[in-house]
Design a protein around this motif. Structure first.
Motif, PDB file in Angstrom:
ATOM      1  N   MET A  74       0.609  -1.005  -0.016  1.00 62.47           N
ATOM      2  CA  MET A  74      -0.232   0.098   0.023  1.00 62.47           C
ATOM      3  C   MET A  74       0.665   1.235  -0.106  1.00 62.47           C
ATOM      4  O   MET A  74       1.237   1.893   1.304  1.00 62.47           O
ATOM      5  N   ASN A  75       1.074   1.937  -1.261  1.00 64.59           N
ATOM      6  CA  ASN A  75       2.078   2.962  -1.322  1.00 64.59           C
ATOM      7  C   ASN A  75       1.172   4.017  -1.677  1.00 64.59           C
ATOM      8  O   ASN A  75       0.459   4.686  -2.802  1.00 64.59           O
ATOM      9  N   PRO A  76       1.432   5.250  -0.598  1.00 65.05           N
ATOM     10  CA  PRO A  76       1.255   6.743  -1.190  1.00 65.05           C
ATOM     11  C   PRO A  76       1.720   7.055  -2.453  1.00 65.05           C
ATOM     12  O   PRO A  76       2.529   7.176  -2.866  1.00 65.05           O
ATOM     13  N   VAL A  77       0.917   7.787  -2.822  1.00 61.74           N
ATOM     14  CA  VAL A  77       0.982   7.929  -3.939  1.00 61.74           C
ATOM     15  C   VAL A  77       2.560   9.037  -4.272  1.00 61.74           C
ATOM     16  O   VAL A  77       2.864  10.394  -3.699  1.00 61.74           O
ATOM     17  N   ARG A  78       2.875   8.859  -5.647  1.00 59.86           N
ATOM     18  CA  ARG A  78       4.313   9.698  -5.636  1.00 59.86           C
ATOM     19  C   ARG A  78       4.100  10.405  -6.729  1.00 59.86           C
ATOM     20  O   ARG A  78       3.126  10.910  -7.628  1.00 59.86           O
ATOM     21  N   PHE A  79       4.662  12.445  -6.565  1.00 57.01           N
ATOM     22  CA  PHE A  79       3.839  13.057  -7.116  1.00 57.01           C
ATOM     23  C   PHE A  79       4.873  13.454  -8.300  1.00 57.01           C
ATOM     24  O   PHE A  79       5.883  14.623  -7.967  1.00 57.01           O
ATOM     25  N   THR A  80       5.208  12.714  -9.280  1.00 56.58           N
ATOM     26  CA  THR A  80       6.209  12.416 -10.326  1.00 56.58           C
ATOM     27  C   THR A  80       6.074  13.922 -11.512  1.00 56.58           C
ATOM     28  O   THR A  80       6.741  14.125 -12.475  1.00 56.58           O
ATOM     29  N   ALA A 116      13.132  10.971  -6.741  1.00 55.75           N
ATOM     30  CA  ALA A 116      12.489  11.117  -8.032  1.00 55.75           C
ATOM     31  C   ALA A 116      11.992  12.073  -7.888  1.00 55.75           C
ATOM     32  O   ALA A 116      11.436  13.550  -8.254  1.00 55.75           O
ATOM     33  N   GLU A 117      10.533  11.955  -6.764  1.00 54.17           N
ATOM     34  CA  GLU A 117       9.479  12.833  -6.667  1.00 54.17           C
ATOM     35  C   GLU A 117       9.989  14.126  -6.014  1.00 54.17           C
ATOM     36  O   GLU A 117       9.002  15.114  -6.686  1.00 54.17           O
ATOM     37  N   LEU A 118      10.707  14.428  -4.921  1.00 54.72           N
ATOM     38  CA  LEU A 118      11.328  15.361  -4.484  1.00 54.72           C
ATOM     39  C   LEU A 118      11.695  16.119  -5.378  1.00 54.72           C
ATOM     40  O   LEU A 118      11.400  17.502  -5.698  1.00 54.72           O
ATOM     41  N   HIS A 119      12.368  15.385  -6.951  1.00 58.86           N
ATOM     42  CA  HIS A 119      13.809  16.445  -7.556  1.00 58.86           C
ATOM     43  C   HIS A 119      11.970  16.882  -8.199  1.00 58.86           C
ATOM     44  O   HIS A 119      12.214  18.318  -8.846  1.00 58.86           O
ATOM     45  N   SER A 120      11.143  16.433  -8.544  1.00 60.48           N
ATOM     46  CA  SER A 120      10.154  16.885  -9.429  1.00 60.48           C
ATOM     47  C   SER A 120       9.663  18.611  -8.501  1.00 60.48           C
ATOM     48  O   SER A 120       9.178  18.935  -9.174  1.00 60.48           O
ATOM     49  N   TYR A 153      17.020  17.963  -2.075  1.00 65.90           N
ATOM     50  CA  TYR A 153      17.381  17.710  -0.968  1.00 65.90           C
ATOM     51  C   TYR A 153      16.043  18.218  -0.148  1.00 65.90           C
ATOM     52  O   TYR A 153      16.533  19.218   0.477  1.00 65.90           O
ATOM     53  N   GLN A 154      15.051  17.721   0.322  1.00 62.57           N
ATOM     54  CA  GLN A 154      13.822  18.168   1.159  1.00 62.57           C
ATOM     55  C   GLN A 154      13.966  17.061   1.731  1.00 62.57           C
ATOM     56  O   GLN A 154      13.060  15.787   1.189  1.00 62.57           O
ATOM     57  N   LYS A 174      24.324  10.360  -9.152  1.00 60.92           N
ATOM     58  CA  LYS A 174      23.825  12.402  -8.594  1.00 60.92           C
ATOM     59  C   LYS A 174      22.576  11.041  -8.004  1.00 60.92           C
ATOM     60  O   LYS A 174      22.060  12.050  -6.143  1.00 60.92           O
ATOM     61  N   VAL A 175      22.252   9.734  -8.180  1.00 66.85           N
ATOM     62  CA  VAL A 175      21.309   9.470  -6.565  1.00 66.85           C
ATOM     63  C   VAL A 175      21.611   8.713  -5.301  1.00 66.85           C
ATOM     64  O   VAL A 175      21.160   9.181  -4.724  1.00 66.85           O
ATOM     65  N   ARG A 176      22.524   8.504  -6.219  1.00 72.72           N
ATOM     66  CA  ARG A 176      23.221   7.712  -4.607  1.00 72.72           C
ATOM     67  C   ARG A 176      23.731   8.452  -3.628  1.00 72.72           C
ATOM     68  O   ARG A 176      24.307   8.283  -2.538  1.00 72.72           O
ATOM     69  N   GLU A 177      24.257  10.159  -4.011  1.00 79.87           N
ATOM     70  CA  GLU A 177      24.701  11.308  -3.293  1.00 79.87           C
ATOM     71  C   GLU A 177      23.893  11.879  -2.666  1.00 79.87           C
ATOM     72  O   GLU A 177      24.157  12.632  -1.637  1.00 79.87           O
ATOM     73  N   ARG A 178      22.098  11.332  -2.714  1.00 80.07           N
ATOM     74  CA  ARG A 178      21.349  11.839  -1.598  1.00 80.07           C
ATOM     75  C   ARG A 178      21.329  10.874  -0.710  1.00 80.07           C
ATOM     76  O   ARG A 178      20.585   9.712  -1.046  1.00 80.07           O
TER      77      ARG A 178
END
Length: 442
Positions: free
Chosen positions: A245-251, A389-393, A398-399, A362-366
């Motif tokens: 049960m996954n909350p929707v992603r904001f991509t 990916a969601e937060l980048h969108s 970095y939030q 770039k993803v691994r550094e986050r």
């Protein structure tokens, strides 16, 4: 008290101690030591094992061993889900792999992992892989001795003979279903010809009845959030072993309008987990809520967790990556269509080149230590602040996570479940029986 330890009173008034860096924890039930926050014996045990645990967590977080590769054999889809991370234009007019292209991809992956004892996991994913069913099933026949296969589908094209084939070859199957209510489900998972996937998905689930390799995947929005407990009961009746049960992603920007309220989400998700516990305790069939199980494992057996979205850095571009229908290698399917995140093309580049590409790094550094809201949070290595990916969108990788408060509440609930000795009802039986203590205080 040792520096870095976090303490809080949990829902049931028990006091909890946690070291975020190594995930050592202890619970002091109120009735045992009412006047002591954490008994000295727990602190003594912590000093004994903390360094070893910290080394293990560091390796788990920053190791780069691939455990799965997702292949998107087609961009196209026969549905139009309201929250899909792939654009409508791509779903309608995208390309599909040919049999020759898919074989080239699998041969290249097989060559990369040649000599390894365990089979590599290949998951057919993306829009709707059964649109190219024939080439997928041919590939499974040819490479069944080389790979373990999985497939994620809306089941609109699933036939009974397909179920026989998939069970015969022990393919892991994920079927998308968002509610026990046809109207609610079909509002989210609309398909023009069928008016939604409810009937076909339920029929497929019934054909798979009792199959250990079946999962149902549910995306939570404001429209189906209150249906979660009922969905667990419905799926338990269909002998489904696991629901995610996954909350929707904001991509994509329009998806934000589907966000469920955090308080409602927390309440309904917890009720769904409690429903799973009750049904598993009182019947011969166990059903687990897979992402909550992963939260429990993040606490009781951190390096045994399987879902790699809730660790920092996440598994994208590290433990798994996605190959699109065009052959592009991206850290995770959630990065589909996002610029700057292609690590090369499988037809012209190697897997090591992709793994060392700037896009993957770039993803691994986050990591949570670089996120101001997360770096002092006690739950940073249980939650992982998903999803990059969601937060980048949303403008800044970095939030903190969109569902930050929900994750915190669910983690606190997980400690309550542990204190109540209910874990065995929420973990797969084979996983539960294979766990052994690294530390324990009777």
């Amino acid at each position: 008290m040792p520096e870095g330890l976090h303490f809080w009173k949990n829902h049931d008034a028990a006091s909890v101690m946690l070291d975020p860096d190594n995930l050592f924890w202890g619970i002091n039930a109120r009735q045992n030591h009412p006047d002591v926050l954490i008994p000295p014996a727990i602190l003594a045990l912590y000093e004994k094992v903390k360094n070893q645990l910290k080394r293990e967590i560091k390796e788990f977080r920053f190791g780069q061993e691939l455990t799965a590769i997702y292949i998107d054999p087609t961009d196209r889809c026969n549905a139009s889900c309201s929250y899909c991370y792939i654009s409508p234009k791509t779903r309608k007019n995208g390309r599909s792999m040919t049999q020759e292209e898919l074989d080239r991809v699998l041969e290249k992956i097989a060559a990369h992992f040649k000599g390894q004892k365990r089979k590599q996991v290949i998951i057919f994913h993306a829009s709707e892989p059964l649109l190219v069913k024939e080439i997928l099933f041919n590939a499974i026949r040819r490479y069944k001795h080389v790979f373990k296969f999985g497939i994620q589908t809306n089941a609109l094209l699933m036939e009974k003979k397909d179920v026989v084939f998939l069970k015969k070859h022990r393919v892991g199957v994920g079927i998308s279903l968002d509610s026990f209510s046809p109207a609610v489900n079909n509002r989210q998972r609309f398909s023009r010809e069928e008016k939604g996937n409810f009937a076909k998905a339920v029929k497929a689930i019934e054909w798979f009845k009792g199959y250990a390799g079946l999962n149902v995947i549910t995306t939570i929005t404001k429209f189906n959030v209150r249906d979660l407990p009922g969905l667990v009961k419905f799926l338990h009746g269909k002998k489904v072993p696991c629901v995610l049960m996954n909350p929707v992603r904001f991509t994509r920007a329009p998806i934000a309008a589907l966000k469920p309220d955090d308080a409602v989400l927390t309440r309904c998700f917890i009720k769904a987990v409690n429903t799973a516990v009750r049904l598993s305790k009182t019947s011969s069939h166990k059903i687990i809520v897979g992402n909550f199980t992963n939260t429990l494992l993040a606490i009781i057996a951190p390096v045994a967790r399987r879902l790699m979205c809730d660790i920092s850095p996440c598994g994208g571009g590290r433990c798994f990556f996605t190959i699109t229908a065009r052959g592009d290698m991206i850290p995770c399917g959630e990065f589909t269509g996002l610029k700057q995140f292609c690590g090369g093309n499988i037809f012209t580049h190697s897997i090591p080149e992709a793994m060392q590409s700037r896009a993957f790094r770039k993803v691994r550094e986050r990591m949570v230590e670089k996120i101001s809201e997360c770096k002092t949070c006690a739950f940073r290595n249980i939650c992982g602040a998903p999803c990059p990916a969601e937060l980048h969108s949303l403008g800044d990788m970095y939030q903190k996570a969109v569902f930050c408060e929900f994750y915190k509440n669910i983690i606190k609930f997980a400690f309550q479940v542990i204190a109540q000795d209910k874990v065995r009802y929420l973990v797969r039986s084979d996983s539960w029986s294979s766990l052994t203590y690294k530390y324990c205080l009777n």
